[in-house]
Write a protein that holds these residues in place. Structure first.
Motif, mmCIF file in Angstrom:
data_model
loop_
_atom_site.group_PDB
_atom_site.id
_atom_site.type_symbol
_atom_site.label_atom_id
_atom_site.label_comp_id
_atom_site.label_asym_id
_atom_site.label_seq_id
_atom_site.Cartn_x
_atom_site.Cartn_y
_atom_site.Cartn_z
ATOM 1 N N ILE A 211 0.741 -0.807 0.083
ATOM 2 C CA ILE A 211 0.225 -0.213 0.146
ATOM 3 C C ILE A 211 1.080 1.625 0.377
ATOM 4 O O ILE A 211 0.808 2.539 -0.635
ATOM 5 C CB ILE A 211 -0.739 -0.535 1.131
ATOM 6 C CG1 ILE A 211 -1.625 -1.378 1.274
ATOM 7 C CG2 ILE A 211 -1.906 1.173 1.369
ATOM 8 C CD1 ILE A 211 -2.348 -1.357 2.438
ATOM 9 N N ALA A 212 2.121 0.822 0.901
ATOM 10 C CA ALA A 212 3.084 2.623 0.676
ATOM 11 C C ALA A 212 3.297 2.565 -0.385
ATOM 12 O O ALA A 212 3.215 3.345 -1.053
ATOM 13 C CB ALA A 212 3.668 2.118 1.946
ATOM 14 N N ALA A 213 3.733 1.468 -1.462
ATOM 15 C CA ALA A 213 4.197 1.985 -2.555
ATOM 16 C C ALA A 213 3.362 2.554 -3.796
ATOM 17 O O ALA A 213 2.882 2.949 -4.942
ATOM 18 C CB ALA A 213 4.914 0.489 -3.288
ATOM 19 N N LEU A 214 1.864 2.213 -2.932
ATOM 20 C CA LEU A 214 0.645 2.460 -4.392
ATOM 21 C C LEU A 214 0.774 4.071 -4.187
ATOM 22 O O LEU A 214 0.529 5.318 -4.875
ATOM 23 C CB LEU A 214 -0.210 2.204 -3.875
ATOM 24 C CG LEU A 214 -1.396 2.246 -5.081
ATOM 25 C CD1 LEU A 214 -1.401 1.861 -6.229
ATOM 26 C CD2 LEU A 214 -2.673 1.721 -4.188
ATOM 27 N N VAL A 215 0.995 4.319 -2.949
ATOM 28 C CA VAL A 215 0.323 5.854 -2.551
ATOM 29 C C VAL A 215 1.640 6.640 -3.088
ATOM 30 O O VAL A 215 1.871 7.577 -3.738
ATOM 31 C CB VAL A 215 0.400 6.206 -0.805
ATOM 32 C CG1 VAL A 215 0.819 7.764 -0.112
ATOM 33 C CG2 VAL A 215 -0.880 5.275 -0.369
ATOM 34 N N SER A 216 3.087 5.770 -3.283
ATOM 35 C CA SER A 216 4.005 6.864 -3.067
ATOM 36 C C SER A 216 4.147 7.071 -4.530
ATOM 37 O O SER A 216 4.278 8.308 -5.466
ATOM 38 C CB SER A 216 5.185 5.995 -3.224
ATOM 39 O OG SER A 216 5.615 4.629 -3.772
ATOM 40 N N ARG A 217 3.703 6.646 -5.307
ATOM 41 C CA ARG A 217 3.513 6.010 -7.127
ATOM 42 C C ARG A 217 2.362 7.038 -7.574
ATOM 43 O O ARG A 217 2.654 7.986 -8.848
ATOM 44 C CB ARG A 217 3.233 5.226 -7.583
ATOM 45 C CG ARG A 217 4.383 3.920 -7.881
ATOM 46 C CD ARG A 217 3.822 2.378 -8.559
ATOM 47 N NE ARG A 217 5.090 1.736 -8.339
ATOM 48 C CZ ARG A 217 4.755 0.328 -8.513
ATOM 49 N NH1 ARG A 217 3.978 -0.337 -9.247
ATOM 50 N NH2 ARG A 217 6.286 0.158 -8.689
ATOM 51 N N CYS A 218 1.659 7.702 -6.792
ATOM 52 C CA CYS A 218 1.151 8.981 -6.685
ATOM 53 C C CYS A 218 1.230 9.706 -6.791
ATOM 54 O O CYS A 218 1.615 11.032 -7.433
ATOM 55 C CB CYS A 218 -0.777 8.655 -6.026
ATOM 56 S SG CYS A 218 -1.495 7.201 -5.867
ATOM 57 N N VAL A 219 1.771 10.051 -5.506
ATOM 58 C CA VAL A 219 3.077 11.037 -5.335
ATOM 59 C C VAL A 219 3.684 11.389 -6.019
ATOM 60 O O VAL A 219 3.880 12.548 -7.150
ATOM 61 C CB VAL A 219 3.605 11.191 -4.050
ATOM 62 C CG1 VAL A 219 4.604 12.450 -3.520
ATOM 63 C CG2 VAL A 219 2.653 11.052 -2.811
ATOM 64 N N LEU A 220 4.857 10.646 -7.148
ATOM 65 C CA LEU A 220 5.400 9.990 -8.287
ATOM 66 C C LEU A 220 4.735 10.870 -9.760
ATOM 67 O O LEU A 220 5.256 12.083 -10.126
ATOM 68 C CB LEU A 220 5.604 9.676 -7.992
ATOM 69 C CG LEU A 220 7.049 8.966 -9.383
ATOM 70 C CD1 LEU A 220 8.327 9.220 -9.045
ATOM 71 C CD2 LEU A 220 7.593 7.310 -9.890
ATOM 72 N N ALA A 221 4.069 10.810 -9.958
ATOM 73 C CA ALA A 221 3.197 10.866 -11.092
ATOM 74 C C ALA A 221 2.497 12.905 -10.810
ATOM 75 O O ALA A 221 3.021 13.576 -11.609
ATOM 76 C CB ALA A 221 1.891 10.270 -11.208
ATOM 77 N N GLY A 222 2.091 12.755 -9.707
ATOM 78 C CA GLY A 222 1.581 14.071 -9.731
ATOM 79 C C GLY A 222 2.668 15.416 -9.290
ATOM 80 O O GLY A 222 2.831 16.415 -9.395
#
Length: 496
Positions: A211-222
């Motif tokens: 789940i932490a990896a999923l959230v971090s990828r959202c931040v990466l794209a944003g």
């Protein structure tokens, strides 16, 4: 007469798209681009290492081994995104270097669309094949179940990862190394903050890491899209009539680059399969080495992508002497980076073993790597630098062929022979193959540099609104960063 569409109207160019690498110290450009890219990369890999550290504290070798197997599967998917970013950096950097800023904006927005679509298909489309892939790597029982569960959460976020990586590539193409670094740093900080909270605080264990990896990828794209859209205004309007043409221009470099990058996870898969026969402890040790390596050698990993814009912009401006000097400076930088990293690993190997509670074969593998296997990265670094030259200066298929040769001829027989001596022998065999093919890659790279610029093709005006697309089997020399050009070695033919 075939009607050709006129170039789409775009906003007036800003100063942000001015080529930044055509003047000044090339070593400094290489140092700044590589070091800032490495900070972002090392932050991401350090968080991955910390993630494994937290997982190892759960006291179950099966979970640590599951992370190792899941990492190999994810490596295939990430390699696709990395290959696409190489193409994005090359084609956009070349347009910026040539002063064709309107075309750079159009290529940028179409590159983001293509990256997102491809990653969505590959990421979600892999779900039915997770268990067969893991079993092929040697996973079984609880380890296989845990690895598949982790991947089932993370693979659907591959489009977000690809989008963030593509945005960072566009920022590097524009010469904004600092903001490209901040893209990955932001995602790394989010992961570092969420991992202990979700793994231990919420008691989610391996699911918390996913789940932490999923959230971090959202931040990466944003964060990446903010820099591309709001700061540099690099994106022009989407033009459907140009989309297929720009996709072909991107594929000219990205296609071979993707094939090249797939060679590395293929080699990693064979090595993991070979080590799996020695048990979960050996796989856990390999997982630790795999995560320590990019942290220690972050500058080397970053170099191949960071030097690309430097070479491509100067090639676009036809400053061939600066291209050669930039290549030489990259090699010097690589040698210094590997030497420092090896020294750090040799001195800190005991701390690594204790931090991850490594025992038996896992500890033996870590000690061997830090002491006498790590110097093999001199040749892996040489391969990275050579690939940057091949991808940006006209021979992407050389990069593909040599990387696949290393992944097969340079890995399978050497690792198979080394497996007679345990997991350390497997890794030693893989490194020996890197020595052979790293040396061969440098020989080809120096040959490429000697031939660069000896012949000239028909120049396309800098203000030309139409991107040149290579005919089948032909490479247009002026479009060097899209299809590449080594004048003495290619058949030159441009479409008019």
């Amino acid at each position: 007469m075939t009607h050709r569409p006129e170039a789409p109207a775009v906003p007036a160019p800003s100063r942000d798209l001015a080529p930044r690498f055509l003047t000044g110290s090339l070593f400094r450009h290489v140092f700044v681009m590589a070091s800032t890219a490495a900070i972002g990369l090392v932050a991401v890999f350090a968080v991955d290492l910390i993630n494994l550290f937290y997982i190892s504290r759960l006291g179950e070798k099966e979970i640590a081994a599951a992370i190792g197997f899941a990492g190999v599967v994810g490596f295939f998917q990430i390699s696709l995104a990395i290959g696409l970013t190489i193409g994005i950096t090359a084609v956009v950097s070349r347009k910026i270097g040539a002063g064709q800023r309107d075309e750079a904006r159009r290529l940028a927005v179409h590159s983001l669309l293509l990256m997102t679509a491809i990653c969505a298909v590959v990421g979600s489309g892999s779900v039915p094949f997770l268990h067969p892939m893991l079993r092929a790597l040697g996973a079984s029982g609880e380890t296989e179940r845990l690895a598949a569960r982790y991947l089932a959460i993370t693979v659907h976020s591959l489009p977000l990862l690809g989008l963030g990586m593509a945005a960072a590539a566009l920022l590097r193409a524009a010469g904004d190394a600092r903001r490209a670094m901040n893209v990955t740093l932001s995602a790394a900080f989010v992961t570092a903050a969420l991992d202990p909270v979700l793994i231990f605080g919420a008691g989610l264990g391996l699911d918390g890491a996913a789940i932490a990896a999923l959230v971090s990828r959202c931040v990466l794209a944003g964060v990446g899209l903010y820099g591309v859209m709001r700061v540099h205004r690099m994106l022009g309007p989407v033009e459907r009539r140009w989309l297929a043409r720009d996709a072909r221009a991107l594929a000219t470099v990205a296609g071979p680059a993707v094939l090249t990058n797939f060679a590395t996870p293929v080699a990693a898969a064979f090595v993991t399969h070979s080590i799996a026969q020695f048990g979960a402890s050996a796989v856990a040790g390999q997982a630790i080495v795999d995560r320590v390596t990019p942290v220690a050698f972050g500058l080397v990993y970053a170099l191949s992508g960071a030097v690309g814009p430097v070479l491509a912009q100067n090639l676009g401006a036809r400053q061939y002497d600066r291209v050669r000097q930039g290549f030489r400076d990259s090699l010097v930088f690589m040698v210094l980076a590997v030497g420092v990293a090896w020294g750090g690993l040799a001195l800190g190997q005991g701390l690594i073993v204790r931090a991850f509670s490594a025992e038996g074969q896992a500890a033996q593998l870590i000690h061997a790597f830090c002491t006498w296997l790590a110097p093999g990265f001199f040749f892996i670094g040489a391969l990275f630098v050579a690939q940057a030259a091949f991808n940006n200066l006209g021979r992407p298929l050389w990069s593909t062929g040599l990387n696949w040769a290393r992944a097969t001829l340079g890995t399978i027989p050497f690792a198979w022979w080394g497996s007679r001596y345990g997991p350390v022998g497997v890794v030693a065999g893989q490194m020996l193959g890197a020595v052979v093919f790293g040396s061969l890659s440098m020989w080809f790279a120096f040959r490429l540099m000697r031939g660069l610029g000896r012949h000239t093709g028909t120049a396309t005006p800098a203000t030309s609104p139409t991107p040149q697309v290579p005919e089948a089997g032909c490479v247009p020399l002026p479009q060097a960063a899209e299809a590449g050009a080594l004048a003495p070695l290619v058949h030159v033919e441009t479409r008019h």
